[in-house]
Design a protein around this motif. Sequence first.
Motif, PDB file in Angstrom:
ATOM      1  N   SER B  51       0.849  -1.184   0.000  1.00  0.00           N
ATOM      2  CA  SER B  51       0.000   0.000   0.000  1.00  0.00           C
ATOM      3  C   SER B  51       0.886   1.237   0.000  1.00  0.00           C
ATOM      4  N   ASN B 257     -12.121   0.739   5.246  1.00  0.00           N
ATOM      5  CA  ASN B 257     -11.489   0.598   6.551  1.00  0.00           C
ATOM      6  C   ASN B 257     -12.465  -0.048   7.528  1.00  0.00           C
ATOM      7  N   ASP B 260     -14.367   1.822  10.322  1.00  0.00           N
ATOM      8  CA  ASP B 260     -15.478   2.739  10.069  1.00  0.00           C
ATOM      9  C   ASP B 260     -16.823   2.154  10.477  1.00  0.00           C
ATOM     10  N   PHE B 264     -18.196   0.824   6.660  1.00  0.00           N
ATOM     11  CA  PHE B 264     -17.233  -0.004   5.929  1.00  0.00           C
ATOM     12  C   PHE B 264     -17.855  -0.570   4.664  1.00  0.00           C
TER      13      PHE B 264
END
Lengths: 322, 324
Positions: B51, B257, B260, B264
């Motif tokens: 990432s 994420n 969240d 999500f």
Amino acid sequence: MSATASAPVSRTRPRESAATWPLADRLGLAMCWAAGMFLTLAAAGIVVFMAIKGVQYLKLSLLFEHPTAAVDQSQAGGFLDPIEGTIALTALGTLIAAPIAIAAAIWLSEYGRPVGLARLVEAGVDVIAGVPSIVLAIFGLIVFSKALFAPLSISTQGVASYGRSFLIAGITISLVALPLIVGATREALQAIPSHVREASYALGKSQATTIRHVLLPSVRPGIATGIALGMGRIVGDTAIAIVLLGNTLQNQPGSGIWPFDYLRGTGSTLTTYVYNNSPVGEGNAPQKAYAAAFVLLLVVLFLNYSVDRLARGGRQVTAWSR
Amino acid sequence: MRIPRIRGERAERVLGAFSVALLGVIVALVVFVFGNAWPSFSHNGLAWFSSGGNVQTQLGNIYHSPSNPAHYVYTLHAWPLLYGTALSTGLAVICGLGLALLGAVFLVEFAPPLLKRLLRPSVRLLAGVPSVIYGLVGLLALAPLIDSNLVSPSFKLAVAPVVQITGTGLLLAVVILTLMVTPIMLALIADALESVPRSWIEGSAALGVNRWRTMWRISVHTIRPAIAAAVVLATARALGEAIMLSMVSGAYPFAPNPLDGLNFFLEPILTFASAIVQNADGLFSVTPFPQTIYAFAAVLLVSAGALSFAGWLVKQPLRRYGIR
């Protein structure tokens, strides 16, 4: 396989009441019902929804008008070109896939020597079946962009190949139909009892003659099933058509004598037309997209129905979803 | 059995040549896709899978790369794509497996004849509907529903600088993908359930075990290899789904994420396959942009090959028992 298809007999005692079961078992049964109902309703929902939208937006004139570029979707024309494109691409893909697939299927089930090579080809067909069509599209683009294949498409600079045309998309999309035809033909060949072959040999016929005059006529329904399955796949495929057909609004013939100018040109199919006219596409004409999608769904339903009829005619059920 | 071989040799050679040509196609597939994708992998190394940075920006930089070969921009950290692909495929296959298993048990054992006659064509229909129609229905009918009922305006506003939430996203992608992979699994599982030896089921019933437990403990246990095969096939299908996902997944390279909470599921994803479709126009350009897109295809090709092998592996025990 035929147990439930033919007789609706339960395999365990049907009289037993679920009310006497433990709670967990009854919950499981309820979930089974829920899953079954959900799937049935989902299928019905899609068909009904598409039918409503189709009836709402589909006009007969749409089928005979060329698409045109327009901001307002009422001005965007019909989808004659995508329909032609779908027919051309499907015919081309099937014509290329069928002979190769039938040859491979006969070789695999009747000759299959050397055994190692046959296993390898078998695995190869499986691999082709498993490769996503978008990867096949990329493969087609890489290969057919080579200068060697320039005659297959309209060449832009005269040197490099444009790499996008009906011919190129047709050749590539034949790989999508191929494993299905191989599978159905092999299954049909294996269903023929060996005494049929032995009877032919006993009459002094060679293996090639036996295949040509005894086996091939009797696997015709199997081959037809495979071809109908393959056509269904080709009609519904979008990825290859988007990448390799040029994705142009109207079919644009190249130069040359009749069928070849058309086949060397770029165009669109019903699937790419729907994609382009959905909100994510460039056209963004949802009404046209719904109308074209309804026509597409009818074509696919018809092909599904013929698979059904053919499989029943061939007195055997071939893989019923693939 | 002695097979007469007069005049048969030429037919055998011709048919064999067609079959071997198929192997040639596969070799060409691997060679061409990997050969052309290699620059993208070799410039990034293992960082390709890591990432870092925004994939959209990176793709833009690659697209606008200088035309001087010494200054080609290849930098790409494709983790969001890998994550998005794994997430959508994994969730859809898990949900689909539950649905397919229950549906198959229902179809084979519990459904009344009328429903059975209805369920079979329904499943076949769900398997046959082109993915672009699934995408259209999802985008035009379901996405607005999710947008107006599940997306809270405050969340939408809070993430607006980073990403747009419009109803398309992980949830919709998984729901529709589940609908697409379930019929494949259901067909395989139902076929296998029907080929379980009758005497095993009767034996269980004779011991006083009820129908549900007989199904679950005997039939479903027996066909475990077929279930594995179904999962492999469904995974392959879900991995390669390009068009539908590029329509309903939000198609933005974002890594949802889990912190969240429920939001999500509303965040957009981008999978490798749909990334290719999204960037199909860029394939017209010259190096290095197409090479980057080919790299996506190469990843899919490796996965497809691995899944074919896995499919072959899980079929071995089936052969031994003579079930399918």
